[in-house]
Design a protein around this motif. Structure first.
Motif, mmCIF file in Angstrom:
data_model
loop_
_atom_site.group_PDB
_atom_site.id
_atom_site.type_symbol
_atom_site.label_atom_id
_atom_site.label_comp_id
_atom_site.label_asym_id
_atom_site.label_seq_id
_atom_site.Cartn_x
_atom_site.Cartn_y
_atom_site.Cartn_z
ATOM 1 N N ARG A 165 0.829 -1.204 0.000
ATOM 2 C CA ARG A 165 0.000 0.000 0.000
ATOM 3 C C ARG A 165 0.869 1.263 0.000
ATOM 4 N N ARG A 166 1.899 1.246 0.824
ATOM 5 C CA ARG A 166 2.806 2.393 0.929
ATOM 6 C C ARG A 166 3.477 2.677 -0.412
ATOM 7 N N SER A 167 3.930 1.649 -1.079
ATOM 8 C CA SER A 167 4.646 1.814 -2.343
ATOM 9 C C SER A 167 3.732 2.358 -3.435
ATOM 10 N N TYR A 168 2.534 1.815 -3.527
ATOM 11 C CA TYR A 168 1.592 2.292 -4.533
ATOM 12 C C TYR A 168 1.251 3.763 -4.320
ATOM 13 N N LEU A 169 0.986 4.140 -3.073
ATOM 14 C CA LEU A 169 0.627 5.521 -2.787
ATOM 15 C C LEU A 169 1.785 6.476 -3.062
ATOM 16 N N ASP A 170 3.000 6.086 -2.703
ATOM 17 C CA ASP A 170 4.155 6.971 -2.854
ATOM 18 C C ASP A 170 4.614 7.121 -4.298
ATOM 19 N N LEU A 171 4.476 6.071 -5.084
ATOM 20 C CA LEU A 171 4.967 6.123 -6.459
ATOM 21 C C LEU A 171 3.875 6.446 -7.472
ATOM 22 N N ASN B 224 17.160 15.724 -0.808
ATOM 23 C CA ASN B 224 16.354 15.978 0.382
ATOM 24 C C ASN B 224 14.875 16.047 0.020
ATOM 25 N N ARG B 225 14.566 16.606 -1.135
ATOM 26 C CA ARG B 225 13.177 16.685 -1.591
ATOM 27 C C ARG B 225 12.634 15.287 -1.891
ATOM 28 N N ILE B 226 13.416 14.461 -2.558
ATOM 29 C CA ILE B 226 12.981 13.096 -2.865
ATOM 30 C C ILE B 226 12.799 12.301 -1.579
ATOM 31 N N TRP B 227 13.741 12.462 -0.645
ATOM 32 C CA TRP B 227 13.635 11.776 0.651
ATOM 33 C C TRP B 227 12.327 12.177 1.349
ATOM 34 N N TYR B 228 12.014 13.447 1.319
ATOM 35 C CA TYR B 228 10.784 13.929 1.951
ATOM 36 C C TYR B 228 9.545 13.305 1.309
ATOM 37 N N GLN B 229 9.530 13.214 -0.007
ATOM 38 C CA GLN B 229 8.361 12.660 -0.690
ATOM 39 C C GLN B 229 8.120 11.209 -0.295
ATOM 40 N N LEU B 230 9.179 10.470 -0.012
ATOM 41 C CA LEU B 230 9.049 9.049 0.300
ATOM 42 C C LEU B 230 8.956 8.773 1.801
ATOM 43 N N ILE B 231 9.644 9.545 2.601
ATOM 44 C CA ILE B 231 9.714 9.283 4.041
ATOM 45 C C ILE B 231 8.726 10.151 4.821
ATOM 46 N N GLY B 232 8.405 11.322 4.304
ATOM 47 C CA GLY B 232 7.446 12.186 4.984
ATOM 48 C C GLY B 232 8.084 13.256 5.836
ATOM 49 N N TYR C 78 12.809 2.811 4.877
ATOM 50 C CA TYR C 78 11.548 3.005 4.170
ATOM 51 C C TYR C 78 10.550 1.905 4.501
ATOM 52 N N GLN C 79 11.026 0.697 4.676
ATOM 53 C CA GLN C 79 10.145 -0.456 4.851
ATOM 54 C C GLN C 79 9.832 -0.761 6.317
ATOM 55 N N ALA C 80 10.162 0.149 7.210
ATOM 56 C CA ALA C 80 9.941 -0.088 8.636
ATOM 57 C C ALA C 80 8.452 -0.073 8.971
ATOM 58 N N ARG D 271 11.285 5.329 12.916
ATOM 59 C CA ARG D 271 9.949 4.797 12.648
ATOM 60 C C ARG D 271 9.325 5.623 11.526
ATOM 61 N N PRO D 272 8.311 5.088 10.854
ATOM 62 C CA PRO D 272 7.679 5.838 9.763
ATOM 63 C C PRO D 272 6.946 7.082 10.259
ATOM 64 N N VAL D 273 6.836 8.041 9.380
ATOM 65 C CA VAL D 273 6.061 9.249 9.656
ATOM 66 C C VAL D 273 4.646 9.033 9.133
ATOM 67 N N VAL D 274 3.670 9.150 9.999
ATOM 68 C CA VAL D 274 2.275 9.015 9.583
ATOM 69 C C VAL D 274 1.791 10.363 9.080
ATOM 70 N N ARG D 275 1.186 10.382 7.904
ATOM 71 C CA ARG D 275 0.676 11.631 7.359
ATOM 72 C C ARG D 275 -0.606 11.382 6.582
#
Length: 737
Positions: free
Chosen positions: A258-264, A494-502, A551-553, A570-574
């Motif tokens: 789910r995470r991968s589909y939403l992010d990509l 840093n921008r790409i990291w933000y888009q994927l990690i939050g 990313y996969q945590a 830990r992941p960032v919930v958004r």
């Protein structure tokens, strides 16, 4: 200002001999006292209008002006050379005379003695050959302490142009960024709360950020992280180990999917796609999924949406045709995996017809050199220059010379309006029609202080000369994307990291400055090196981050601490973006959403601009209203911050009883009708709805509760509507986790 400087030159010519080589330096000591006491802060005399008739330059950026204000400004004069101890410069900050700013130092303090000695020496101004501050060293630069230790002493050494250095710990200014610590006058850091922080240390015009962490003994020292997947994990784990924090375990396949589909893609996986992935038992199936998603058309759609936001691709300024052409070019760039340096270079040098050469629309939305300069610095280099327009940047190294020299690079961009058929004749910001972007042979930006044309300059690259006779934008584009210019690569990874990690490694993601250091400098450097080595390959960077354990945590059940989130334990919930939510609801309901001016079936993440048809021409469609409510930006700023992912009451009403939600749930021949007609079992129908919305099976308890509401063994349309409505309004659906 020029008259003042002339007067000052005459005054300094007759300054007493002790001004040269004297024990007290006006530039290095007196100015430091003003900063230490806060006299030249914006809330005090550093204000544009001063306080109580006395004005200083903000943070001491103009020592000559301050000297004149002290010694020759009769209306606000604070000195008494006949009786120095009676000077208001000493009486007010020690509260011997009423002072609105309160007590700033005591009579027996170092600050008082410096000012008194300087006044007794008849206020000498340093000669042009006097030593100048060249650097600052703070010890320790970084420190992590565990247990009962609650104090750390900072030591500050200033380096000068004559090769000497001296301890300025007492006169340095200390500014902690949060309430975890307090800092005494003498640089002693006192722990107030456990956690990580940094302290900005400032002396005159030099600044340095010190990172500190106080770790509770209760954190323990049981390191239980798994083996790192790649260098991303190595750098994150190394920092977490220092902080005695353990990364969370890997997430389940369902969550990763789910995470991968939403992010990509900005979409949810279908039940068929989900089941295929879950039933795949190959050990590298996650890496395979990432490759599959990177090659899908929806990837280009979703990431073109992100960059259309940043490039201000909206209809009012660019008009609809310009927006659609620009969006198509951006989308094509991501579909073809155009290297990001080439992408940015084509934007910067673009000119010609905004219809025939889509990148030229970048300048169509930025109508003056100042806006172009500020937007380009923030977008491509991660530098917020705005503060340096009126004064030297108070929190960074950029001066007004930097600001206006950078702006001058964009001064020769001009426009030819072929036709403008705007509907609002009074709105000069509306354009409808083709425009030609071209370069003139003349054009300059005047410096706000000198009033003279500012010499062009690259930011932070004083060693690079600019040929004013050659094309400035060609020179600029070559410098920005040069591998030697790490500002560009750092900002983009840093921008790409933000888009994927939050959350960015530097946060906010486009605010790189000395006083806002990265949470993990080694990680940022490693990503930057890799990005440059890959030829600025965006997909390579995405692939690297997504294949990491970070990313996969998994998301633990307990709330995370600020230190865990800042260091990626830990992941960032958004909340999902407006387009993600609307496309997901439409996908789950099995019915398309209509947008004014576009064919039925176009997804929200495929829309080129903000609104093809403006509200004055036609009432907003339900789809357009939904996107507006959930924070789709108007694209008036070159900043991620314009998009709002905050929750509001209006959003709740839209989800609970909004017209669009009711329309999709009640529509004929939607997903629910098809499920009822499929003659599948109750359990299979319920499973399908869960996989469609939450990408998982219902738990035994959830299945039992739903089946208990099935009346007389019949699964009705009303029951399925209620179930789908409940799932769409759940946090599990609305959040990216």
């Amino acid at each position: 200002m020029s008259i003042r400087l002339t007067i000052l030159g005459i005054l300094l010519a007759f300054a007493p001999a002790c001004a040269v080589g004297g024990e007290i330096s006006y530039l290095n000591d007196v100015m430091a006292v003003f900063s230490k006491a806060g006299c030249n802060q914006g809330v005090c005399h550093g204000n544009k209008f001063g306080k109580g008739g006395f004005r200083l330059s903000l943070r001491g950026q103009d020592p000559r002006f301050d000297y004149l204000s002290l010694s020759r400004n009769l209306s606000g004069r604070r000195v008494n050379v006949q009786n120095p101890a009676e000077s208001l410069l000493l009486l007010k900050p020690t509260m011997e005379v009423a002072h609105e700013g309160g007590r700033r130092f005591d009579v027996d303090s170092v600050e008082y003695k410096i000012l008194l000695q300087w006044l007794e020496a008849n206020m000498p101004f340093d000669s042009d050959h006097a030593e100048r501050l060249t650097g600052l060293t703070v010890t320790p630069q970084e420190k992590i302490v565990v247990g009962d230790i609650d104090k750390i002493q900072l030591t500050v050494l200033a380096q000068f142009s004559n090769g000497t250095s001296r301890d300025v710990t007492r006169l340095a200014v200390y500014e902690p960024v949060n309430q975890n610590v307090t800092v005494s006058i003498g640089g002693l850091v006192q722990r107030e709360n456990f956690g990580e922080t940094w302290v900005n240390v400032r002396y005159l015009d030099q600044q340095f950020a010190v990172r500190l962490a106080f770790i509770s003994q209760q954190n323990g020292d049981n390191w239980n992280a798994t083996n790192p997947h790649n260098y991303v994990d190595e750098h994150v784990f190394a920092k977490l180990k220092q902080l005695r924090l353990n990364p969370t375990p890997l997430c389940s396949d369902e969550v990763f999917l789910r995470r991968s589909y939403l992010d990509l893609l900005g979409l949810l996986p279908t039940p068929v796609e989900a089941q295929r992935f879950i039933s795949d038992h190959r050990p590298d199936k996650r890496a395979r999924l990432i490759e599959e998603l990177l090659d899908r058309n929806e990837f280009a759609d979703f990431w073109a949406l992100k960059w259309s936001d940043l490039l201000r691709n909206e209809e009012k300024t660019l008009d609809r045709k310009g927006v659609e052409n620009f969006h198509a070019w951006i989308r094509r760039a991501f579909a073809q995996n155009m290297p990001l340096d080439q992408f940015v270079r084509e934007l910067i040098v673009a000119r010609g017809s905004t219809y025939e050469n889509p990148p030229a629309n970048f300048y169509r939305g930025l109508r003056d050199p100042i806006t172009r300069a500020e937007s380009s610095a923030q977008l491509f280099l991660g530098i917020r220059l705005q503060c340096a327009k009126c004064h030297n940047h108070p929190f960074d190294r950029w001066t007004q010379d930097d600001y206006y020299g950078w702006a001058n690079l964009f001064a020769q961009v001009n426009y030819k309006t072929v036709d403008n058929t705007r509907k609002d004749k009074l709105d000069k910001n509306e354009f409808i029609g083709e425009q030609i972007v071209y370069m003139t042979s003349k054009g300059h930006v005047k410096h706000a202080v000198t009033g003279q044309p500012a010499p062009s300059r690259f930011l932070g690259a004083s060693d690079r000369s600019i040929d004013e006779q050659d094309d400035r934008l060609l020179q600029l584009s070559a410098w920005i994307v040069s591998p030697e210019n790490r500002l560009f690569a750092r900002a983009q990874v840093n921008r790409i990291w933000y888009q994927l990690i939050g959350r960015g490694i530097v946060e906010p993601i486009d605010d790189f400055r000395v006083t806002n250091p990265p949470s993990n400098p080694k990680l940022l450097d490693a990503l930057t090196d890799d990005f440059i080595a890959s030829g600025f390959d965006v997909k390579h960077m995405i692939r690297t981050i997504m294949n990491s354990h970070v990313y996969q945590a998994a998301l633990p059940t307990a709330p995370g601490t600020a230190m865990e989130l800042e260091n990626f334990a830990r992941p960032v919930v958004r909340r999902l973006t407006a387009e993600q939510i609307l496309d997901a609801i439409s996908q789950v309901a099995g019915k398309p959403v209509a947008f004014n001016g576009f064919p039925v079936g176009m997804r929200a993440s495929q829309l080129p601009g903000v609104r093809a048809i403006r509200p004055r021409d036609k009432q907003l469609s339900l789809g357009d209203q939904f996107l507006l409510t959930f924070g789709k930006p108007q694209r008036m700023q070159t900043c991620e911050c314009e998009r709002s992912n905050e929750t509001t009451l209006s959003q709740t009403l839209q989800m609970v009883s909004g017209p669009l939600m009711n329309q999709l749930l009640a529509a004929d021949e939607n997903r629910l009708d098809k499920l009822l007609q499929s003659k599948r079992s109750h359990e299979e129908v319920i499973n399908d709805i869960f996989w469609s919305t939450l990408t998982r099976s219902p738990t035994a308890e959830e299945m039992a509760a739903i089946l208990s509401n099935v009346q007389q063994g019949e699964l009705t349309r009303e029951t399925l509507e209620d179930l789908l409505w409940a799932l769409l309004n759940s946090n599990e659906f609305l959040l990216r986790h």
